[in-house]
Design a protein around this motif. Structure first.
Motif, mmCIF file in Angstrom:
data_model
loop_
_atom_site.group_PDB
_atom_site.id
_atom_site.type_symbol
_atom_site.label_atom_id
_atom_site.label_comp_id
_atom_site.label_asym_id
_atom_site.label_seq_id
_atom_site.Cartn_x
_atom_site.Cartn_y
_atom_site.Cartn_z
ATOM 1 N N MET A 296 0.809 -1.220 0.000
ATOM 2 C CA MET A 296 0.000 0.000 0.000
ATOM 3 C C MET A 296 0.841 1.269 0.000
ATOM 4 S SD MET A 296 -3.370 -0.662 2.356
ATOM 5 C CE MET A 296 -2.642 -1.679 3.649
ATOM 6 N N LYS A 297 2.099 1.146 0.379
ATOM 7 C CA LYS A 297 2.983 2.316 0.378
ATOM 8 C C LYS A 297 3.399 2.707 -1.040
ATOM 9 C CE LYS A 297 4.968 1.286 4.925
ATOM 10 N NZ LYS A 297 6.217 0.937 5.658
ATOM 11 N N LEU A 298 3.213 1.795 -1.994
ATOM 12 C CA LEU A 298 3.579 2.050 -3.383
ATOM 13 C C LEU A 298 2.425 2.755 -4.083
ATOM 14 C CD1 LEU A 298 5.093 -1.478 -4.084
ATOM 15 C CD2 LEU A 298 6.371 0.629 -3.656
ATOM 16 N N LYS A 299 2.687 3.919 -4.616
ATOM 17 C CA LYS A 299 1.622 4.737 -5.190
ATOM 18 C C LYS A 299 1.305 4.397 -6.643
ATOM 19 C CE LYS A 299 1.457 6.904 -1.319
ATOM 20 N NZ LYS A 299 0.383 6.529 -0.360
ATOM 21 N N ASN A 300 2.233 3.709 -7.297
ATOM 22 C CA ASN A 300 2.048 3.382 -8.702
ATOM 23 C C ASN A 300 1.449 1.981 -8.839
ATOM 24 O OD1 ASN A 300 2.996 2.083 -11.310
ATOM 25 N ND2 ASN A 300 3.581 4.202 -11.705
ATOM 26 N N ASN A 301 0.321 1.877 -9.548
ATOM 27 C CA ASN A 301 -0.367 0.587 -9.681
ATOM 28 C C ASN A 301 0.490 -0.463 -10.376
ATOM 29 O OD1 ASN A 301 -2.787 1.222 -8.400
ATOM 30 N ND2 ASN A 301 -3.677 2.089 -10.255
ATOM 31 N N ASP A 302 1.201 -0.064 -11.433
ATOM 32 C CA ASP A 302 2.036 -1.017 -12.168
ATOM 33 C C ASP A 302 3.126 -1.599 -11.275
ATOM 34 O OD1 ASP A 302 0.555 -0.635 -14.431
ATOM 35 O OD2 ASP A 302 1.968 0.740 -15.389
ATOM 36 N N ILE A 303 3.780 -0.728 -10.506
ATOM 37 C CA ILE A 303 4.852 -1.188 -9.618
ATOM 38 C C ILE A 303 4.286 -2.082 -8.528
ATOM 39 C CG2 ILE A 303 6.630 -0.450 -7.986
ATOM 40 C CD1 ILE A 303 6.976 2.080 -9.634
ATOM 41 N N ARG A 304 3.139 -1.701 -7.983
ATOM 42 C CA ARG A 304 2.500 -2.500 -6.926
ATOM 43 C C ARG A 304 2.130 -3.888 -7.440
ATOM 44 N NH1 ARG A 304 -1.907 0.113 -6.401
ATOM 45 N NH2 ARG A 304 -1.025 1.787 -5.141
ATOM 46 N N ASN A 305 1.547 -3.934 -8.631
ATOM 47 C CA ASN A 305 1.169 -5.228 -9.211
ATOM 48 C C ASN A 305 2.386 -6.097 -9.463
ATOM 49 O OD1 ASN A 305 -1.541 -4.571 -9.209
ATOM 50 N ND2 ASN A 305 -1.533 -3.817 -11.306
ATOM 51 N N PHE A 306 3.481 -5.480 -9.922
ATOM 52 C CA PHE A 306 4.714 -6.227 -10.155
ATOM 53 C C PHE A 306 5.185 -6.905 -8.869
ATOM 54 C CE2 PHE A 306 9.346 -6.063 -9.552
ATOM 55 C CZ PHE A 306 9.753 -6.974 -10.511
ATOM 56 N N TYR A 307 5.263 -6.147 -7.783
ATOM 57 C CA TYR A 307 5.753 -6.712 -6.525
ATOM 58 C C TYR A 307 4.789 -7.762 -5.960
ATOM 59 C CZ TYR A 307 9.691 -3.507 -6.172
ATOM 60 O OH TYR A 307 10.868 -2.841 -6.393
ATOM 61 N N MET A 308 3.493 -7.575 -6.199
ATOM 62 C CA MET A 308 2.518 -8.571 -5.749
ATOM 63 C C MET A 308 2.736 -9.900 -6.469
ATOM 64 S SD MET A 308 -1.661 -8.536 -5.957
ATOM 65 C CE MET A 308 -1.836 -7.165 -4.855
#
Length: 344
Positions: free
Chosen positions: A116-128
């Motif tokens: 949730m600390k990641l503001k960019n959806n693409d980056i968040r999805n990558f790490y998920m």
């Protein structure tokens, strides 16, 4: 009689191992079910809070009042875990993942708080995706985010394919896909090792082999260190040898403390050609040679390698997390390099 007693002990031990495996598997399944239910509950709590706030006239003030009041009541009845801070996280959880089916039960609440600390959806999805595929602990996810893994992989990707990182994660299909630059060896720790020559670095990395494998990337298994090659009675030694089971090929690594020289590249070329002729098995893909160095001259690498040496790479390493400014600078250099190469 004594043999019968030994057999009985072996039977009991075998039974114990089987029962232990059943219990451990059962606990793992139970934890996954409980975790999934808990994550879904937190998402629904966040949804309820948001919908209640939207009914209030003064959203900001009413929102604070709602969270404060609910926190006090829940804590009194259910105990810890329902602080104002945690309820705020649940609210953010719903806002960050507005569709319930996108919430994955494989991840813990700590994982989600980091994401949730990641503001960019693409980056968040990558790490998920990477966390699920690689079974990262929350500590490992935190390390990968802090070392800017996404940005480092992005530097080596064609702009057209970067978007795929947020959809399918890191795909490993070619030799180029597994090479990151820089690689970060912060897990060696400051002061834990005195590293002045390649053998010191090699020993330090072997002490932290599991973390080194994580930094290398997907699909690596360790084969050996100082692997000997004998040519007409002369011995040569490869620092580290791995096998990548995704690419189905050997990966040879030589460690260099300073800037690469043409001799270093020539030596790696020799190692790769030897493995191609003597070690590689039918069904294996071409051997990869990777030179890990603290500095490299891209032009020298380009002009030293022969046209048929497509699987030799040079990658920088460093002992600390790259800063965002350093990565931006590196991206600009990479962009300029690509433009110059294209114009050539």
């Amino acid at each position: 009689m004594e043999n019968e007693k030994i057999n009985e002990l072996e039977l009991v031990e075998n039974l114990y191992v089987r029962v232990k495996n059943i219990l451990e598997n059962g606990r793992a399944k139970a934890f996954k079910v409980v975790n999934t239910v808990m994550i879904e509950s937190y998402w629904n709590i966040g949804k309820e809070i948001i919908e209640e706030e939207q009914r209030g006239e003064n959203r900001a003030e009413y929102g604070k009042y709602v969270i404060q009041s609910i926190s006090e009541k829940l804590t009194k009845e259910f105990g810890k875990g329902y602080s104002k801070q945690n309820l705020w996280y649940m609210k953010q959880f719903y806002l960050t993942f507005p569709i319930l089916h996108s919430v994955r039960g494989e991840l813990s609440w700590t994982h989600y708080r980091l994401l949730m600390k990641l503001k960019n959806n693409d980056i968040r999805n990558f790490y998920m995706i990477e966390t699920i595929e690689n079974n990262w602990s929350s500590r490992e996810l935190d390390r990968q985010i802090s070392s800017l893994l996404y940005e480092r992989i992005k530097m080596s990707k064609d702009p057209v394919t970067v978007k795929e990182l947020s959809v399918v994660g890191q795909k490993v299909e070619t030799a180029h896909d597994i090479i990151k630059s820089p690689m970060v060896f912060e897990f060696l720790g400051k002061g834990d090792y005195t590293i002045s020559v390649e053998s010191d670095l090699e020993s330090a990395l072997m002490d932290k082999l599991q973390l080194f494998l994580l930094e290398l990337g997907k699909g690596f298994s360790f084969v050996g260190r100082q692997k000997r090659i004998n040519i007409d009675g002369d011995n040569y030694y490869i620092d580290l040898v791995f096998y990548n089971y995704i690419l189905k090929c050997f990966v040879l690594i030589d460690l260099k403390m300073g800037k690469l020289t043409h001799r270093d590249i020539g030596q790696m070329d020799f190692y790769v050609r030897y493995y191609e002729k003597e070690i590689r098995l039918d069904g294996d893909n071409p051997t990869i040679g990777l030179l890990l160095c603290s500095d490299k001259n891209d032009s020298m690498v380009k002009y030293t390698l022969l046209d048929d040496s497509k699987n030799i790479f040079a990658s920088k390493y460093q002992f600390y997390f790259p800063t965002e400014d350093e990565l931006i600078e590196e991206l600009e250099r990479e962009k300029l390099s690509l433009e110059l190469e294209y114009n050539d």
